[in-house]
Every structure is written in structure tokens, then in C-alpha cells.
Design a protein around this motif. Structure first.
Motif, PDB file in Angstrom:
ATOM      1  N   GLU A   1      22.013  11.739 -10.066  1.00  0.00           N
ATOM      2  CA  GLU A   1      22.481  11.780 -11.448  1.00  0.00           C
ATOM      3  C   GLU A   1      21.703  10.811 -12.330  1.00  0.00           C
ATOM      4  OE1 GLU A   1      26.661  11.140 -11.575  1.00  0.00           O
ATOM      5  OE2 GLU A   1      27.154  12.998 -10.505  1.00  0.00           O
ATOM      6  N   ASP A   2      21.216   9.724 -11.742  1.00  0.00           N
ATOM      7  CA  ASP A   2      20.454   8.729 -12.502  1.00  0.00           C
ATOM      8  C   ASP A   2      18.975   9.096 -12.618  1.00  0.00           C
ATOM      9  OD1 ASP A   2      22.705   7.130 -12.897  1.00  0.00           O
ATOM     10  OD2 ASP A   2      22.386   6.012 -11.028  1.00  0.00           O
ATOM     11  N   GLY A   3      18.589  10.230 -12.079  1.00  0.00           N
ATOM     12  CA  GLY A   3      17.210  10.667 -12.184  1.00  0.00           C
ATOM     13  C   GLY A   3      16.279  10.108 -11.133  1.00  0.00           C
ATOM     14  N   VAL A   4      16.844   9.485 -10.093  1.00  0.00           N
ATOM     15  CA  VAL A   4      16.019   8.947  -9.009  1.00  0.00           C
ATOM     16  C   VAL A   4      15.422  10.109  -8.218  1.00  0.00           C
ATOM     17  CG1 VAL A   4      16.032   7.601  -6.867  1.00  0.00           C
ATOM     18  CG2 VAL A   4      17.333   6.806  -8.859  1.00  0.00           C
ATOM     19  N   GLU A   5      14.149  10.014  -7.885  1.00  0.00           N
ATOM     20  CA  GLU A   5      13.453  11.069  -7.165  1.00  0.00           C
ATOM     21  C   GLU A   5      13.251  10.765  -5.687  1.00  0.00           C
ATOM     22  OE1 GLU A   5      10.670  12.361 -10.988  1.00  0.00           O
ATOM     23  OE2 GLU A   5       9.853  11.115  -9.396  1.00  0.00           O
ATOM     24  N   LEU A   6      13.328   9.475  -5.334  1.00  0.00           N
ATOM     25  CA  LEU A   6      13.136   9.049  -3.941  1.00  0.00           C
ATOM     26  C   LEU A   6      13.926   7.780  -3.714  1.00  0.00           C
ATOM     27  CD1 LEU A   6      11.399   9.394  -1.235  1.00  0.00           C
ATOM     28  CD2 LEU A   6       9.916   7.632  -2.221  1.00  0.00           C
ATOM     29  N   MET A   7      14.633   7.717  -2.576  1.00  0.00           N
ATOM     30  CA  MET A   7      15.389   6.512  -2.237  1.00  0.00           C
ATOM     31  C   MET A   7      14.695   5.756  -1.109  1.00  0.00           C
ATOM     32  SD  MET A   7      18.112   5.856  -4.052  1.00  0.00           S
ATOM     33  CE  MET A   7      19.354   5.030  -3.054  1.00  0.00           C
TER      34      MET A   7
ATOM     35  N   ARG B   1       0.828  -1.207   0.000  1.00  0.00           N
ATOM     36  CA  ARG B   1       0.000   0.000   0.000  1.00  0.00           C
ATOM     37  C   ARG B   1       0.861   1.255   0.000  1.00  0.00           C
ATOM     38  NH1 ARG B   1      -4.652  -1.574   4.529  1.00  0.00           N
ATOM     39  NH2 ARG B   1      -5.869  -2.991   3.185  1.00  0.00           N
ATOM     40  N   GLN B   2       1.941   1.223   0.776  1.00  0.00           N
ATOM     41  CA  GLN B   2       2.822   2.385   0.810  1.00  0.00           C
ATOM     42  C   GLN B   2       3.477   2.626  -0.549  1.00  0.00           C
ATOM     43  OE1 GLN B   2       5.293   2.967   4.462  1.00  0.00           O
ATOM     44  NE2 GLN B   2       4.447   0.996   5.077  1.00  0.00           N
ATOM     45  N   PHE B   3       3.937   1.556  -1.185  1.00  0.00           N
ATOM     46  CA  PHE B   3       4.562   1.707  -2.493  1.00  0.00           C
ATOM     47  C   PHE B   3       3.560   2.175  -3.542  1.00  0.00           C
ATOM     48  CE2 PHE B   3       8.282  -0.357  -0.825  1.00  0.00           C
ATOM     49  CZ  PHE B   3       9.313   0.098  -1.637  1.00  0.00           C
ATOM     50  N   ASP B   4       2.342   1.684  -3.475  1.00  0.00           N
ATOM     51  CA  ASP B   4       1.315   2.154  -4.414  1.00  0.00           C
ATOM     52  C   ASP B   4       1.138   3.668  -4.287  1.00  0.00           C
ATOM     53  OD1 ASP B   4       0.909  -0.420  -5.290  1.00  0.00           O
ATOM     54  OD2 ASP B   4      -0.881  -0.767  -4.062  1.00  0.00           O
ATOM     55  N   ASP B   5       1.152   4.142  -3.048  1.00  0.00           N
ATOM     56  CA  ASP B   5       1.004   5.575  -2.814  1.00  0.00           C
ATOM     57  C   ASP B   5       2.236   6.347  -3.283  1.00  0.00           C
ATOM     58  OD1 ASP B   5      -0.426   7.887  -1.605  1.00  0.00           O
ATOM     59  OD2 ASP B   5       1.278   7.886  -0.234  1.00  0.00           O
ATOM     60  N   LEU B   6       3.421   5.785  -3.027  1.00  0.00           N
ATOM     61  CA  LEU B   6       4.650   6.453  -3.442  1.00  0.00           C
ATOM     62  C   LEU B   6       4.723   6.579  -4.959  1.00  0.00           C
ATOM     63  CD1 LEU B   6       7.236   4.779  -1.027  1.00  0.00           C
ATOM     64  CD2 LEU B   6       6.379   7.130  -0.921  1.00  0.00           C
ATOM     65  N   TYR B   7       4.295   5.537  -5.671  1.00  0.00           N
ATOM     66  CA  TYR B   7       4.358   5.581  -7.123  1.00  0.00           C
ATOM     67  C   TYR B   7       3.327   6.533  -7.728  1.00  0.00           C
ATOM     68  CZ  TYR B   7       8.016   2.163  -8.007  1.00  0.00           C
ATOM     69  OH  TYR B   7       9.234   1.523  -8.105  1.00  0.00           O
ATOM     70  N   ARG B   8       2.380   6.950  -6.938  1.00  0.00           N
ATOM     71  CA  ARG B   8       1.478   8.003  -7.403  1.00  0.00           C
ATOM     72  C   ARG B   8       2.135   9.384  -7.275  1.00  0.00           C
ATOM     73  NH1 ARG B   8      -2.661   4.377  -5.379  1.00  0.00           N
ATOM     74  NH2 ARG B   8      -2.366   5.110  -3.226  1.00  0.00           N
ATOM     75  N   GLN B   9       3.215   9.451  -6.491  1.00  0.00           N
ATOM     76  CA  GLN B   9       3.899  10.726  -6.269  1.00  0.00           C
ATOM     77  C   GLN B   9       5.225  10.840  -7.017  1.00  0.00           C
ATOM     78  OE1 GLN B   9       3.969  11.814  -1.956  1.00  0.00           O
ATOM     79  NE2 GLN B   9       2.920   9.872  -1.667  1.00  0.00           N
ATOM     80  N   TYR B  10       5.897   9.700  -7.230  1.00  0.00           N
ATOM     81  CA  TYR B  10       7.227   9.709  -7.829  1.00  0.00           C
ATOM     82  C   TYR B  10       7.275   8.780  -9.043  1.00  0.00           C
ATOM     83  CZ  TYR B  10       8.466  11.669  -3.260  1.00  0.00           C
ATOM     84  OH  TYR B  10       8.528  12.442  -2.130  1.00  0.00           O
ATOM     85  N   ASN B  11       7.999   9.220 -10.057  1.00  0.00           N
ATOM     86  CA  ASN B  11       8.161   8.403 -11.258  1.00  0.00           C
ATOM     87  C   ASN B  11       9.329   7.435 -11.136  1.00  0.00           C
ATOM     88  OD1 ASN B  11       6.024   9.598 -12.802  1.00  0.00           O
ATOM     89  ND2 ASN B  11       7.335  11.399 -13.115  1.00  0.00           N
ATOM     90  N   SER B  12      10.377   7.854 -10.450  1.00  0.00           N
ATOM     91  CA  SER B  12      11.577   7.033 -10.336  1.00  0.00           C
ATOM     92  C   SER B  12      11.952   6.852  -8.872  1.00  0.00           C
ATOM     93  CB  SER B  12      12.741   7.674 -11.094  1.00  0.00           C
ATOM     94  OG  SER B  12      13.923   6.899 -10.970  1.00  0.00           O
ATOM     95  N   ILE B  13      11.890   5.622  -8.392  1.00  0.00           N
ATOM     96  CA  ILE B  13      12.225   5.296  -7.004  1.00  0.00           C
ATOM     97  C   ILE B  13      13.403   4.321  -7.007  1.00  0.00           C
ATOM     98  CG2 ILE B  13      11.399   4.282  -4.840  1.00  0.00           C
ATOM     99  CD1 ILE B  13       8.581   5.100  -5.623  1.00  0.00           C
ATOM    100  N   GLY B  14      14.420   4.634  -6.225  1.00  0.00           N
ATOM    101  CA  GLY B  14      15.586   3.763  -6.110  1.00  0.00           C
ATOM    102  C   GLY B  14      15.693   3.183  -4.719  1.00  0.00           C
ATOM    103  N   ILE B  15      16.751   2.398  -4.492  1.00  0.00           N
ATOM    104  CA  ILE B  15      16.889   1.733  -3.192  1.00  0.00           C
ATOM    105  C   ILE B  15      18.361   1.525  -2.850  1.00  0.00           C
ATOM    106  CG2 ILE B  15      16.803  -0.606  -4.183  1.00  0.00           C
ATOM    107  CD1 ILE B  15      15.187  -1.453  -1.675  1.00  0.00           C
ATOM    108  N   LEU B  16      18.691   1.650  -1.560  1.00  0.00           N
ATOM    109  CA  LEU B  16      19.970   1.172  -1.048  1.00  0.00           C
ATOM    110  C   LEU B  16      19.811  -0.318  -0.795  1.00  0.00           C
ATOM    111  CD1 LEU B  16      21.284   3.776   1.579  1.00  0.00           C
ATOM    112  CD2 LEU B  16      22.128   3.351  -0.732  1.00  0.00           C
ATOM    113  N   LEU B  17      20.496  -1.127  -1.567  1.00  0.00           N
ATOM    114  CA  LEU B  17      20.296  -2.578  -1.543  1.00  0.00           C
ATOM    115  C   LEU B  17      21.546  -3.285  -1.038  1.00  0.00           C
ATOM    116  CD1 LEU B  17      18.444  -4.988  -2.265  1.00  0.00           C
ATOM    117  CD2 LEU B  17      19.477  -4.945  -4.548  1.00  0.00           C
TER     118      LEU B  17
END
Length: 348
Positions: A161-167, A56-72
Motif C-alpha cells: 500500500e505504501d508503494g514499496v516494490e521490494l522488501m 554492491r548488492q544494494f547498488d544493483d537493487l536500486y538500479r532495478q527498484y525505485n522503492s525498497i523497504g525493510i523489516l526492521l
């Protein structure tokens, strides 16, 4: 209040300044992390609940951000979160040339990215990176920093630089779901816990150490200590403030889905103490990666043991001349090095 000796002792003992009213110098106020209010957290009692609420949280985040990245990393916390990303998303894993510090992370993270169709980037960490980025994150924090902060800052710059909008990070899973098993594995006597938790004893390394026991005394229960509340309060601030500062310095928004959750039933200490820490997250990992063995906790590595192996120690007057450097860990040496860098910059 300005008290350099207090602030230095607090950083050495806890890796942050625990009193909000204390600062190193006028005009430089350190900022501490504030956790998600209890009333805003969502109760979960099964792995399926975590899965549903994170989705549910990710569904909401993707309504706000086009590009989401992660520290993996190679651990299960970030691996679980990576499974909610859209294919093609960017994932960042730390690596250190000429060391084996990140080997497990590199191999496991690569496997996760292949399975999920993520763009995998390795963030190389060297001593030159520490030299380059540490002054920047210290300036924002107005204090010496945790050794993960220059690393996170570099990764955040790459993501921008890669265009990520949220980590995305999975930093708070340990505290919320019983992952600090080595610290919650027994009913601690007060003095034993103080000795175990203190990262580096100020009296061992500082010329004018300040007693840090008042923070511990807040949690004293006779001969014992309320270590669970201590961890929720003290460790949470110290750890999360590092992410807040590093990402904030890079002007990169970040989000921790676990931080919005809370266990709705008491933590089963028998399971935690008998080899099953974070059992609810372990269940989630098994759902997401049924083909893989569930990994045990892998703290975010940093190559400080190799980098500071031959470092002789600080030379400023704030530090003792008889520090037993050969007995200190790489992380403890980092604290001394970082503290001296801060003092050289602001107390020349």
C-alpha cells in the motif's frame, strides 16, 4: 504420497514438512525454500568485506527498484541492512498493543530510523490478525505455518500500500555468521540434540504420532550428531520457507543480502562460545552505529505467550486429551492452535 499423520507430526516437531514427497492431501503440495547455491555465494572474511559486498548488492537493487523497504527489528542484522537504504525509505517494525513483547524493538528501531531518515511504520499484531491472516498463508503453504508468517504477511500488505516494490530482510545472518550460539555452543550428543531441537514432541500431543527420528539419523555421527550441517540444512529450510511463503502470498518480492554471502574462513567457535556470536556482523554494526552499544540477538518477537495464555488446547480427535497445556510455551500452543485451524479447514 498422502499421509496426514506424518505431515502433522513433522509440523509439530520441526514447524514444516521435511519430506518433499509427503503432503496432507491430494492437490496441495507444500513448497520448501531453496538456498542460494554455494557457487553463487561471495566469500567474506572481515566486516569490511561484508560492508563492501552488501553495498554492491544494494547498488544493483536500486538500479532495478525505485522503492525498497525493510523489516526492521531492534537487532543488529536488520539495523545494519537499514543503513544501506536511501533516506525516506519505508521501515516496518512489529508491535503488539497492551503487551511489552516488542518494547526493545520499538525503541531501537525508532532510533535507527531517526538516524537514517527512514519512514517508520509500526505493524500492530493482535489475535484478530492471526485469525484473519493465518488461513490465507496456510492456503498458500498447503500446511500449518510458523507464527511469524501472519505477521510478515500483514507487514507485506502494508508495504504494498505504501508503494514499496521490494522488501529487505536479514533472516539468514544467524546461520551464515554463527549467530545460533545456544545451539552451536557445545558438541552435542545425538539424543541431547534431538531433545533440544525438537520444537514440540509429537508423542506428547498427537493421537497418532509418527516417528521423526529418520531426519535426525541422517546427521548421526556415532553417539554425536553433525549439528552444524543439520542447522544449515534443516533450520535454514524451516526458517526461510516462512519468509518465502508469507511474502509470496502477499505478492511482495523480498531479498536477503546476507544469503548471498559465505564466510571464507572457518567460524571461530571460541569467539562464538565466549560471548561474541556473529562477530563479523557485530563489527559491521560497530561501523554503522559507532555511537550505540552492540545488541545481542533478539529473535523476531510474536505475542503468542499473551494471546494463548488461557487457551485450553485443541479438541479434535487428532490430538491427545491429556496434553499438559500448562507446561507448553506460547509458541508451542501456537503450533497446536494453528494445526487445529488447518485441520478444521481442510478435514472438517
Amino acid at each position: 504420497m498422502i499421509d496426514k499423520d506424518f505431515c502433522l507430526s513433522s509440523y509439530i516437531a520441526f514447524r514444516y514438512i521435511w519430506r518433499d514427497d509427503m503432503d496432507f492431501m491430494p492437490g496441495m503440495h507444500h513448497r520448501l525454500f531453496e538456498s542460494v547455491p554455494a557457487k553463487e555465494r561471495i566469500g567474506v572474511k572481515a566486516s569490511a568485506d561484508i560492508d563492501r559486498e552488501i553495498q554492491r548488492q544494494f547498488d544493483d537493487l536500486y538500479r532495478q527498484y525505485n522503492s525498497i523497504g525493510i523489516l526492521l527489528s531492534g537487532g543488529m542484522d536488520s539495523a545494519c541492512l537499514a543503513s544501506y537504504l536511501k533516506p525516506g525509505s519505508h521501515a516496518y517494525t512489529f508491535t503488539a498493543p497492551d503487551t511489552q513483547v516488542f518494547n526493545e524493538d520499538e525503541e531501537r528501531a525508532a532510533a535507527y530510523c531517526k538516524k537514517l531518515g527512514l519512514q517508520h511504520h509500526f505493524v500492530k499484531i493482535t489475535f484478530d490478525d492471526y485469525k484473519q491472516y493465518t488461513p490465507t498463508v496456510m492456503a498458500t503453504k498447503c500446511a500449518p505455518v510458523h507464527s511469524i508468517e501472519p505477521q510478515i504477511y500483514k507487514a507485506a500488505l502494508m508495504a504494498r500500500e505504501d508503494g514499496v516494490e521490494l522488501m529487505i530482510v536479514g533472516e539468514s545472518a544467524d546461520l551464515i555468521f554463527g549467530g545460533m550460539d545456544k545451539l552451536i555452543s557445545r558438541e552435542w550428543l545425538f539424543d541431547d540434540f534431538v531433545k533440544r531441537y525438537t520444537f514440540l514432541d509429537p508423542q506428547l500431543v498427537l493421537s497418532n504420532p509418527v516417528d521423526m527420528s529418520p531426519l535426525y539419523e541422517r546427521y548421526r555421527q556415532g553417539e554425536h550428531i553433525d549439528y552444524m550441517t543439520f542447522m544449515d540444512d534443516v533450520f535454514a529450510i524451516e526458517s526461510s520457507s516462512s519468509y518465502l511463503n508469507a511474502f509470496g502470498t502477499a505478492e511482495m518480492p523480498y531479498y536477503d543480502p546476507y544469503a548471498r554471502l559465505v564466510m571464507s574462513e572457518p567460524l571461530d567457535m571460541n569467539r562464538v562460545r565466549n560471548g561474541e556470536p556473529k562477530y563479523l556482523v557485530r563489527g559491521l554494526y560497530a561501523m554503522k552505529y559507532p555511537e550505540r552499544e552492540i545488541p545481542f540477538k533478539i529473535p523476531m518477537p510474536r505475542p503468542v505467550d499473551a494471546i494463548f495464555k488461557d487457551w485450553q488446547g485443541p479438541v479434535r480427535e487428532e490430538f491427545r486429551k491429556d496434553i499438559p497445556m500448562d507446561t507448553l510455551t506460547g509458541n508451542q500452543k501456537w503450533q497446536l492452535w494453528c494445526a487445529e485451524q488447518f485441520l478444521d479447514t481442510y478435514f472438517a
